[in-house]
Structures are given as C-alpha cells and as structure tokens.
Design an enzyme around this catalytic site. Structure first.
Site, PDB file in Angstrom:
ATOM      1  N   TYR A 124      27.098  70.570  24.807  1.00  0.00           N
ATOM      2  CA  TYR A 124      26.333  70.425  26.051  1.00  0.00           C
ATOM      3  C   TYR A 124      26.743  71.443  27.106  1.00  0.00           C
ATOM      4  O   TYR A 124      26.264  71.390  28.231  1.00  0.00           O
ATOM      5  CB  TYR A 124      26.529  69.008  26.616  1.00  0.00           C
ATOM      6  N   LYS A 191      35.210  64.481  14.409  1.00  0.00           N
ATOM      7  CA  LYS A 191      34.833  64.987  13.087  1.00  0.00           C
ATOM      8  C   LYS A 191      35.813  66.124  12.764  1.00  0.00           C
ATOM      9  O   LYS A 191      35.428  67.256  12.455  1.00  0.00           O
ATOM     10  CB  LYS A 191      33.369  65.467  13.126  1.00  0.00           C
ATOM     11  N   ASP A 225      30.876  59.757  11.562  1.00  0.00           N
ATOM     12  CA  ASP A 225      29.844  59.212  10.669  1.00  0.00           C
ATOM     13  C   ASP A 225      30.236  57.807  10.209  1.00  0.00           C
ATOM     14  O   ASP A 225      29.422  56.878  10.198  1.00  0.00           O
ATOM     15  CB  ASP A 225      29.547  60.154   9.486  1.00  0.00           C
ATOM     16  N   ASP A 249      26.970  60.791  23.272  1.00  0.00           N
ATOM     17  CA  ASP A 249      25.558  60.607  23.613  1.00  0.00           C
ATOM     18  C   ASP A 249      24.850  59.829  22.497  1.00  0.00           C
ATOM     19  O   ASP A 249      24.145  58.850  22.737  1.00  0.00           O
ATOM     20  CB  ASP A 249      24.913  61.991  23.791  1.00  0.00           C
TER      21      ASP A 249
END
Ligand code: NAD
Length: 360
Positions: A124, A191, A225, A249
């Site tokens: 972002y 991640k 995930d 988000d």
C-alpha cells in the site's frame, strides 16, 4: 468539555452513514463541535482536489476525525484518498474489532477478536510502475541485474517495502493494546516462508518485541493462508491479530464476514497523537441515496471514537443501544434479514432513530 471533531462525510453511502453516526453521538449528550471537511468526489467537484490540504489541516488541528468511506477508482491514475489520509497523518495502526452481537446472521456466536493492521507500508506504499513505461523497463533491467531472475518485459511492478522500524512499532502497538484491553494473546500473521526479507523481517522483529511482553501476553505466529482457514474454522482461538497492511486488509473483511458482514464492522486509524475513525466497508455506490445500508459499522466506529475521547460512559451507552436494537431485530436494515428483500427491513435513518430511542 466540548470535543472538536473533524467530520468527513465521504462518497457513495458515506453521507447517509456518517449522518446516522453523528446523530447517535449527539444523542449520547457528549458535547461535540463538528468541523465538516471534504474528501473524495465531493471535494473534487468543489475544490478540484480529492484530498484538500484544508481537510488534512482540520484533522491535524482537531486531532480526531470521523470519516465516511471514499471511492477509489480501480486501475486509474490517482491514488486512494483513504490511504493518502493515513499516510499524510502518520496513522500507522489500523484497529478493527470483530465482535458478534446477538441477533446477527453469522456462522458463529461470541466472536471477539481484534485485527491490528500496519497502515503505512507494504504493497500500500503506492510505489508502482506501470507496464510499458520507460522507467518500468529500466527498473526491470536493474532488478534482473541484481536478482538474476527474469521478469516479463510487459510486467507492471508494485513495490512491497516492510521496515524493521514500522514492524516494531505496530507489533508493540498490538501488545500495548492487548494489555490495555485485558486481552490474552497476540498472533502475528505473515508469509515469511515465501517473502523472507519483508514478511521475514516483520516476523523476526515481532519476535524480538514479543520478548518484552513475555509472561504478560501470549505470543504466537501463523502463516496468512493457514490463518484464513483457521479463522473460518476456529475463530474463537484468536484474540488480537497483528498483520502487515495487505493481509490486514483482506483478513479484516474475512472477519467482517464472520460477524455478520461489512455493515457491522468498525475501525480506527491511529497515529501518535491523531486518530481517524471509519467503518471497514467502502462507499457501496450502488446503494447511494437509497436510505438502505446498515449504519452500524459507522456508529460502532463512533463508539471507538468516544472511547478514544475517554467518554467511556457514552461509548458503553451507545454500544448497548446498538446491541439492543440488533437483538430485538425489528428496526434493522436488510442485511440483518435472511431474505435481503424482506419488506420489514428498515432504512439507514430509521435504524439510527431506533438506536437513539434506546439511549433515552
Ligand atoms: P464496499 O465495502 O463499498 O461494498 C461491498 C458490498 O458490501 C456492498 O455492495 C454491500 O453489499 C456491502 N456493504 C458495504 N457496506 C455496507 C453497509 N453499510 N450496509 C450493508 N451492506 C454493506 O466495497 P467495494 O464495493 O469493493 O468498494 C466500493 C468503493 O469503496 C471502492 O471505490 C473502494 O475503493 C472504496 N473503499 C473505501 C474504503 C474507505 O473509505 N475506507 C474502504 C473500502 C473500500
């Protein structure tokens, strides 16, 4: 004491939900002097700018704002006004509680978790290079030179910066929030198995910060995930989640889905001495002007604002009034109904009125 607050009505359904929230706050009896400021398409029409300097100055001066959602056109030349406000004002922490209220349609009861999303960097950051431009081609060549990896020449590039400083700041914020709100566990989501130098840094820094809270707040980690699946299957295992910007988000919308939808999910963007309160949802343009959407997310964002202003009594009164109206299930908007076309659903204004009546 009178609080001076910047009010940004926003685009699409923004005016309807922010008016509802403003009326509810006023009905608590807390004294507020609202300073209306423009952002988004209304601002563009009136001032030629999507985010006028006067709006940022108003928030800087008043230190607190209540903001309606603002449209960001997909794939066009200008950046998100929402991200612009957060970056310009240094609102580095996005706090999004996800709590089920009795009476909502949801898969689970008694969910009570909080997403703490890093707001200032990650994908972002707005560092993007459009496919085909000379600067992008040069960048691709440079990256290929250093990484020894091939990038297709017709690629667009978005940069994901994650710093040690911003990671430490947000993880510390999450722990301090947990202590202040008497929460037991902070789960860091990442991640790092794939993005070693960005998410990996977020994780490593988070582990270091967590040592300062050992014995006070439990710390654990999860890959994003897997976290998405865990939240759908076992949301009660989680308490406070701290995440980089993009995962924060996405998982906040997932959590909104767990507690009955975007119409109920509130949020706050917090900086060192400034705060902007806004719903998780966007401007839902197809519902604009229909007096149809749920005002709850915006009203609960105003509850977070009252807490921030240390108006604890009014905050609890307003939250309890929202809770009572939802539990009764009579004066509620279409999204609380099993059939969205249920003729008994009321409009935005009517639901806000019912909440105000419960305050009396
Ligand atoms: P959205 O959140 O505006 O709407 C998605 C769907 O969620 C709606 O069609 C509706 O079914 C439901 N919904 C949203 N708010 C609701 C409410 N109060 N009551 C009942 N149902 C509600 O998401 P979108 O359609 O992806 O985005 C529309 C615009 O909003 C885009 O331009 C996007 O960039 C912007 N946006 C702004 C913010 C913000 O201002 N902070 C946040 C998210 C999206």
């Amino acid at each position: 004491m009178t609080h001076k607050i910047t009010l940004i009505p926003g685009d699409g359904i923004g005016l309807e939900v922010s008016t509802a929230a403003k009326r509810c706050v006023e009905a608590t009896g807390v004294k507020i002097e609202w300073e209306e400021a423009l952002a988004g398409s209304v601002a563009l029409e009136k001032t030629g700018e999507l985010l006028p300097k006067s709006t940022l100055d108003s928030i800087r001066k008043n230190k607190v704002a209540l903001k309606g959602p603002i449209i960001t056109p997909v794939g066009e030349g200008f950046r998100s006004v929402n991200v612009g406000i957060r970056q310009a004002l240094g609102l580095y922490a996005c706090v999004r509680p996800a709590k089920t209220y009795p009476g909502v349609k949801s898969l689970y009861k008694d969910i009570d978790l909080v997403i703490i999303r890093e707001n200032s960097e990650d994908l972002y950051a707005g560092i993007e290079f459009e496919a085909g431009r000379p600067a992008t081609k040069n960048l691709i060549q440079e990256i290929e030179k250093y990484s020894k990896k091939e990038i297709r020449p017709d690629s667009g590039i978005s940069i994901k910066p994650i710093s040690k400083a911003a990671s430490a700041r947000i993880v510390r914020f999450a722990f301090e929030y947990a202590l202040k709100c008497k929460r037991k566990k902070v789960t860091l989501v990442h991640k790092a198995n794939i993005m070693k130098f960005t998410d990996g840094l977020f994780l490593k820094t988070g582990r270091e910060v967590a040592k300062d809270y050992a014995g006070k707040v439990i710390f654990n980690e999860a890959i994003v995930d897997n976290m998405a699946m865990q939240l759908v299957q076992k949301p009660h295992l989680y308490d406070v989640l701290v995440l980089p910007n993009l995962y924060g988000d996405i998982l906040s919308d997932l959590c909104a889905g767990l507690i009955g939808g975007l119409g109920i999910a509130p949020g706050a963007n917090i900086g060192d001495n400034l705060a902007v309160f806004e719903a998780v949802h966007g401007s839902a343009p197809k519902y604009q002007g229909l007096n149809k959407v749920n005002p709850t997310a915006m009203i609960l964002s105003a509850v977070l604002m009252l807490e921030y202003l240390k108006e604890e009594k009014a905050a609890r009164q307003l939250e309890n009034a929202v809770k009572a109206v939802i539990a009764e299930g009579l004066q509620v908007t279409y999204d609380f109904k099993s059939d969205p076309n249920d003729p008994d659903a009321v409009g935005t204004r009517e639901m806000a009125e019912a909440i105000i009546k419960k305050l009396k």
